[in-house]
Every structure is written in structure tokens, then in C-alpha cells.
Design a protein around this motif. Structure first.
Motif, PDB file in Angstrom:
ATOM      1  N   LYS A  96       0.825  -1.213   0.000  1.00  0.00           N
ATOM      2  CA  LYS A  96       0.000   0.000   0.000  1.00  0.00           C
ATOM      3  C   LYS A  96       0.855   1.258   0.000  1.00  0.00           C
ATOM      4  O   LYS A  96       0.544   2.234  -0.694  1.00  0.00           O
ATOM      5  N   GLU A  97       1.943   1.267   0.774  1.00  0.00           N
ATOM      6  CA  GLU A  97       2.816   2.440   0.840  1.00  0.00           C
ATOM      7  C   GLU A  97       3.792   2.488  -0.332  1.00  0.00           C
ATOM      8  O   GLU A  97       4.124   3.577  -0.826  1.00  0.00           O
ATOM      9  N   LEU A  98       4.269   1.335  -0.772  1.00  0.00           N
ATOM     10  CA  LEU A  98       5.345   1.322  -1.770  1.00  0.00           C
ATOM     11  C   LEU A  98       4.860   1.455  -3.209  1.00  0.00           C
ATOM     12  O   LEU A  98       5.504   2.123  -4.026  1.00  0.00           O
ATOM     13  N   LEU A  99       3.726   0.861  -3.535  1.00  0.00           N
ATOM     14  CA  LEU A  99       3.265   0.846  -4.929  1.00  0.00           C
ATOM     15  C   LEU A  99       3.096   2.247  -5.530  1.00  0.00           C
ATOM     16  O   LEU A  99       3.484   2.463  -6.688  1.00  0.00           O
ATOM     17  N   ASP A 112      16.698  -0.938  -2.723  1.00  0.00           N
ATOM     18  CA  ASP A 112      17.079  -1.841  -1.638  1.00  0.00           C
ATOM     19  C   ASP A 112      15.841  -2.149  -0.804  1.00  0.00           C
ATOM     20  O   ASP A 112      15.348  -1.302  -0.061  1.00  0.00           O
ATOM     21  N   MET A 113      15.324  -3.373  -0.940  1.00  0.00           N
ATOM     22  CA  MET A 113      14.171  -3.829  -0.162  1.00  0.00           C
ATOM     23  C   MET A 113      14.595  -4.821   0.917  1.00  0.00           C
ATOM     24  O   MET A 113      13.778  -5.593   1.422  1.00  0.00           O
ATOM     25  N   ASN A 114      15.848  -4.814   1.260  1.00  0.00           N
ATOM     26  CA  ASN A 114      16.410  -5.781   2.198  1.00  0.00           C
ATOM     27  C   ASN A 114      15.560  -5.914   3.462  1.00  0.00           C
ATOM     28  O   ASN A 114      15.357  -4.946   4.184  1.00  0.00           O
ATOM     29  N   GLY A 115      15.060  -7.119   3.705  1.00  0.00           N
ATOM     30  CA  GLY A 115      14.324  -7.396   4.932  1.00  0.00           C
ATOM     31  C   GLY A 115      12.895  -6.901   4.978  1.00  0.00           C
ATOM     32  O   GLY A 115      12.251  -6.984   6.025  1.00  0.00           O
ATOM     33  N   CYS A 116      12.379  -6.391   3.868  1.00  0.00           N
ATOM     34  CA  CYS A 116      10.987  -5.890   3.844  1.00  0.00           C
ATOM     35  C   CYS A 116      10.036  -7.072   3.701  1.00  0.00           C
ATOM     36  O   CYS A 116       9.517  -7.368   2.614  1.00  0.00           O
ATOM     37  N   ASP A 117       9.774  -7.747   4.812  1.00  0.00           N
ATOM     38  CA  ASP A 117       9.029  -9.003   4.758  1.00  0.00           C
ATOM     39  C   ASP A 117       7.517  -8.827   4.732  1.00  0.00           C
ATOM     40  O   ASP A 117       6.773  -9.811   4.649  1.00  0.00           O
ATOM     41  N   ARG A 118       7.038  -7.581   4.777  1.00  0.00           N
ATOM     42  CA  ARG A 118       5.593  -7.346   4.712  1.00  0.00           C
ATOM     43  C   ARG A 118       5.118  -7.016   3.291  1.00  0.00           C
ATOM     44  O   ARG A 118       3.929  -6.818   3.059  1.00  0.00           O
ATOM     45  N   LEU A 119       6.060  -6.939   2.366  1.00  0.00           N
ATOM     46  CA  LEU A 119       5.690  -6.736   0.967  1.00  0.00           C
ATOM     47  C   LEU A 119       5.232  -8.052   0.363  1.00  0.00           C
ATOM     48  O   LEU A 119       5.293  -9.104   1.000  1.00  0.00           O
ATOM     49  N   SER A 120       4.774  -8.007  -0.892  1.00  0.00           N
ATOM     50  CA  SER A 120       4.351  -9.222  -1.582  1.00  0.00           C
ATOM     51  C   SER A 120       4.896  -9.204  -2.997  1.00  0.00           C
ATOM     52  O   SER A 120       5.536  -8.230  -3.425  1.00  0.00           O
ATOM     53  N   LEU A 137      19.365  -4.312  -7.404  1.00  0.00           N
ATOM     54  CA  LEU A 137      18.185  -4.648  -6.605  1.00  0.00           C
ATOM     55  C   LEU A 137      18.582  -5.591  -5.480  1.00  0.00           C
ATOM     56  O   LEU A 137      19.239  -6.608  -5.714  1.00  0.00           O
ATOM     57  N   SER A 138      18.194  -5.241  -4.262  1.00  0.00           N
ATOM     58  CA  SER A 138      18.417  -6.122  -3.117  1.00  0.00           C
ATOM     59  C   SER A 138      17.081  -6.607  -2.577  1.00  0.00           C
ATOM     60  O   SER A 138      16.230  -5.808  -2.171  1.00  0.00           O
ATOM     61  N   LEU A 139      16.920  -7.923  -2.577  1.00  0.00           N
ATOM     62  CA  LEU A 139      15.715  -8.567  -2.048  1.00  0.00           C
ATOM     63  C   LEU A 139      16.077  -9.545  -0.933  1.00  0.00           C
ATOM     64  O   LEU A 139      15.336 -10.492  -0.664  1.00  0.00           O
ATOM     65  N   ALA A 140      17.211  -9.316  -0.292  1.00  0.00           N
ATOM     66  CA  ALA A 140      17.683 -10.231   0.740  1.00  0.00           C
ATOM     67  C   ALA A 140      16.650 -10.398   1.846  1.00  0.00           C
ATOM     68  O   ALA A 140      16.058  -9.422   2.315  1.00  0.00           O
ATOM     69  N   HIS A 141      16.411 -11.651   2.218  1.00  0.00           N
ATOM     70  CA  HIS A 141      15.482 -12.004   3.298  1.00  0.00           C
ATOM     71  C   HIS A 141      14.044 -11.604   2.992  1.00  0.00           C
ATOM     72  O   HIS A 141      13.250 -11.379   3.916  1.00  0.00           O
ATOM     73  N   CYS A 142      13.707 -11.505   1.731  1.00  0.00           N
ATOM     74  CA  CYS A 142      12.317 -11.283   1.308  1.00  0.00           C
ATOM     75  C   CYS A 142      11.765 -12.636   0.853  1.00  0.00           C
ATOM     76  O   CYS A 142      11.824 -12.979  -0.340  1.00  0.00           O
ATOM     77  N   GLU A 143      11.236 -13.384   1.770  1.00  0.00           N
ATOM     78  CA  GLU A 143      10.831 -14.755   1.465  1.00  0.00           C
ATOM     79  C   GLU A 143       9.562 -14.818   0.626  1.00  0.00           C
ATOM     80  O   GLU A 143       9.154 -15.889   0.187  1.00  0.00           O
ATOM     81  N   TRP A 144       8.937 -13.679   0.368  1.00  0.00           N
ATOM     82  CA  TRP A 144       7.752 -13.635  -0.495  1.00  0.00           C
ATOM     83  C   TRP A 144       8.125 -13.660  -1.980  1.00  0.00           C
ATOM     84  O   TRP A 144       7.252 -13.850  -2.823  1.00  0.00           O
ATOM     85  N   VAL A 145       9.394 -13.479  -2.297  1.00  0.00           N
ATOM     86  CA  VAL A 145       9.821 -13.516  -3.701  1.00  0.00           C
ATOM     87  C   VAL A 145       9.648 -14.938  -4.235  1.00  0.00           C
ATOM     88  O   VAL A 145      10.185 -15.893  -3.678  1.00  0.00           O
ATOM     89  N   ASP A 146       8.894 -15.072  -5.321  1.00  0.00           N
ATOM     90  CA  ASP A 146       8.663 -16.393  -5.890  1.00  0.00           C
ATOM     91  C   ASP A 146       9.091 -16.420  -7.356  1.00  0.00           C
ATOM     92  O   ASP A 146       9.563 -15.423  -7.918  1.00  0.00           O
ATOM     93  N   SER A 147       8.907 -17.564  -7.976  1.00  0.00           N
ATOM     94  CA  SER A 147       9.359 -17.768  -9.348  1.00  0.00           C
ATOM     95  C   SER A 147       8.671 -16.823 -10.327  1.00  0.00           C
ATOM     96  O   SER A 147       9.315 -16.254 -11.213  1.00  0.00           O
ATOM     97  N   LEU A 148       7.371 -16.636 -10.175  1.00  0.00           N
ATOM     98  CA  LEU A 148       6.622 -15.809 -11.124  1.00  0.00           C
ATOM     99  C   LEU A 148       7.063 -14.350 -11.076  1.00  0.00           C
ATOM    100  O   LEU A 148       7.241 -13.703 -12.116  1.00  0.00           O
ATOM    101  N   SER A 149       7.246 -13.807  -9.885  1.00  0.00           N
ATOM    102  CA  SER A 149       7.662 -12.403  -9.768  1.00  0.00           C
ATOM    103  C   SER A 149       9.088 -12.206 -10.259  1.00  0.00           C
ATOM    104  O   SER A 149       9.405 -11.185 -10.875  1.00  0.00           O
ATOM    105  N   LEU A 150       9.961 -13.198 -10.021  1.00  0.00           N
ATOM    106  CA  LEU A 150      11.336 -13.076 -10.509  1.00  0.00           C
ATOM    107  C   LEU A 150      11.381 -13.175 -12.027  1.00  0.00           C
ATOM    108  O   LEU A 150      12.178 -12.492 -12.681  1.00  0.00           O
ATOM    109  N   ARG A 151      10.535 -13.998 -12.598  1.00  0.00           N
ATOM    110  CA  ARG A 151      10.452 -14.085 -14.064  1.00  0.00           C
ATOM    111  C   ARG A 151      10.010 -12.753 -14.666  1.00  0.00           C
ATOM    112  O   ARG A 151      10.533 -12.314 -15.694  1.00  0.00           O
ATOM    113  N   SER A 152       9.044 -12.115 -14.035  1.00  0.00           N
ATOM    114  CA  SER A 152       8.593 -10.810 -14.509  1.00  0.00           C
ATOM    115  C   SER A 152       9.740  -9.809 -14.476  1.00  0.00           C
ATOM    116  O   SER A 152       9.930  -9.023 -15.416  1.00  0.00           O
ATOM    117  N   LEU A 153      10.512  -9.833 -13.403  1.00  0.00           N
ATOM    118  CA  LEU A 153      11.672  -8.944 -13.295  1.00  0.00           C
ATOM    119  C   LEU A 153      12.666  -9.223 -14.416  1.00  0.00           C
ATOM    120  O   LEU A 153      13.166  -8.295 -15.070  1.00  0.00           O
TER     121      LEU A 153
END
Length: 291
Positions: A96-99, A112-120, A137-153
């Protein structure tokens, strides 16, 4: 005396966008700007003009925590950001805040989104669709990152040069291989702390990313000597390799990289033995290494 007093100028009388913003405020740290905008409504308006024109926004300079509403207010008018660091808001920032910030800043080159675990995944898809010029781009410790979103990137940000996927444990070989085939300019990659990553990913990265300089495989337990030999063959510009806790990679292979001057976070076996011996006996004995 009366004439000179009537001609006295104050700071805010100077042109804001031509003088104060580019030649004064740009030298103040962010936490000083936050304090300055509390002085008066005029200063608040001045700081808002500055924030609307700043190219880099690093929340780590503000303090240990920044309120959600303050974050939204500070970036509401900015459409020229190139560098966005979300430290100090990782515990509360959501889509809601980032988009809105991502949607109106199409020139972002570093995020740098490092540790932003409330994003999707929605935030990462938004980045891929809005930030075609993204390089880092840093997505360290963002466990919501999945295959589909990485493919889009990978499909939309082909100029990516560095990406940190440490502890993105949903990702498997298939996603990393797709990234390597699309983002051929990668120079720095971390897939550390992910037991899903195997030789398949490492070999695909090595063969498709010849500019690779920094590779972090820390804790990738399935990576073996075979893929590291592929790295030796294809990644001739490699400067550093992290393989701590990769127990299937031996010195026989790592030695090939050491000879080229590559920095490796694992010490050679003999050096490790000397360190352990020093810890036990309190000094390092002399050993003739030429024998």
C-alpha cells in the motif's frame, strides 16, 4: 541605517528551486531536513520542494524508525527518484505504501528492499513493469519472492547488473536459470542461504553471465565441484566467491580460482589448521610450506 535594514534578506527569500534546493539543501543529511521542516510552514514547503526533486532517498539516514505517514508524505510528489533504500521501514512497509512510489518513479536504477518481509510479489511485479532502467536490486530475506515475480523482473529489467536474493527460499533452480538467461549483464549475484539451489543454477549463471564479478553461494548445500569448475572456465572476470558451508566444494577446485587472485571466503585447509592450532596452543608453529 534604515535603508540597509529594509534591504535585509532572509534565507527563504532566496530562490528555492534555483538556489536553495540545488546548492544548499543537497548538502544537508536527511535527518537534518526532517528536523528543518518542523520549524515553520514555509520551511515545510521548502523541504517538500527539495524532496520532490531529490534523486536519492535513503531512510537509513533518518533514524532508527520513520513513521508510515511521514514516509508517504515525503515521497508523494517525487517522480525523479533513481535510488531508493527502504531501511528503517522494513518492519511496516507494505504494498500500500510502496506501490504509489514505484508507480510514479520510472527512472529508478537502484532499489534496496532488504528485509521488507511485509511486501508481496505485487511490489516486485510493479518494479519490473515501472523500472525498465533498474540496475541494482536487493531482495535479501524477502521470502515472499517467488518464481513468477522473478520471471517478470527478468523479462522487463534485462539491464540488471546486481541482485541479492539471499534467503529467498521459495526460489528454485528454474527461476535462477531463467534470470541468468535474460539478464546477461549481471555482475553480482547472491543466492545464499537457499538449499534449493544446485549445480544447475550455478552452471547456467556461469555460461550466460560472463561479466560476473561477485558470486555468493553461502549455504547452498547442493552445489558441488562440477559447477565451480564451470565458473572457473566461463567467469574470467570473477573477483570474489563466497562458498562458506558449501561442504561439497573442495580446495582442489577452489585452488584454481585462488591462482587467479579471486577472493574466497573459505581459507585453504592448511591455513585453517594453523589457525585452529594457534587457538589450542596459543602460538602458530613454524612450518616449511615448501616441503
Amino acid at each position: 541605517m534604515e535603508g540597509s535594514a529594509s534591504c535585509r534578506y532572509q534565507l527563504l527569500d532566496l530562490p528555492w528551486e534555483d538556489v536553495l534546493v540545488p546548492h544548499v539543501l543537497c548538502f544537508l543529511p536527511m535527518h537534518h531536513l526532517v528536523i528543518l521542516q518542523r520549524v515553520s510552514k514555509q520551511f515545510q514547503a521548502l523541504i517538500q520542494v527539495y524532496l520532490a526533486n531529490c534523486r536519492s532517498f535513503d531512510l537509513s539516514q533518518v533514524g532508527p524508525c520513520i513513521p508510515k505517514q511521514a514516509f508517504c508524505n515525503m515521497l508523494r510528489d517525487n517522480k525523479v527518484l533513481q535510488n531508493l533504500t527502504l531501511q528503517n521501514c522494513s518492519e511496516w512497509v507494505t504494498d500500500k505504501e510502496l506501490l504509489p512510489v514505484i508507480g510514479q518513479n520510472h527512472h529508478l536504477q537502484q532499489i534496496d528492499m532488504n528485509g521488507c518481509d511485509r511486501l508481496s510479489r505485487q511490489s516486485l511485479v510493479a518494479v519490473s513493469l515501472s523500472c525498465a532502467h533498474l540496475k541494482h536490486l536487493s531482495l535479501a530475506h524477502c521470502e515472499w519472492v517467488d518464481s513468477l515475480s522473478l520471471r517478470s523482473l527478468a523479462d522487463h529489467c534485462v539491464g540488471l547488473e546486481s541482485i541479492n536474493l539471499t534467503a529467498c527460499r521459495q526460489l528454485k533452480d528454474e527461476a535462477v536459470c531463467y534470470l541468468a538467461r535474460k539478464c546477461l549483464k549481471l555482475k553480482s549475484l547472491s543466492v545464499a542461504v537457499n538449499a534449493n539451489i544446485s549445480d544447475v543454477s550455478v552452471e547456467e549463471v556461469a555460461k550466460n553471465c560472463p561479466q560476473m564479478e561477485h558470486l555468493d553461494l553461502t549455504g547452498c548445500l547442493r552445489v558441488r565441484n562440477e559447477s565451480i569448475r564451470t565458473v572457473v572456465e566461463y567467469c574470467t572476470k570473477l573477483q570474489s566467491l563466497k562458498v562458506n558451508h558449501c561442504h561439497n566444494i573442495t580446495e582442489t577446485t577452489l585452488g584454481l580460482l585462488r591462482k587467479r587472485g579471486v577472493e574466497i571466503d573459505v581459507e585453504p585447509p592448511l591455513q585453517r589448521a594453523l589457525v585452529l592450532l594457534q587457538d589450542v596452543v596459543g602460538f602458530a608453529p613454524f612450518i616449511n610450506l615448501q616441503i
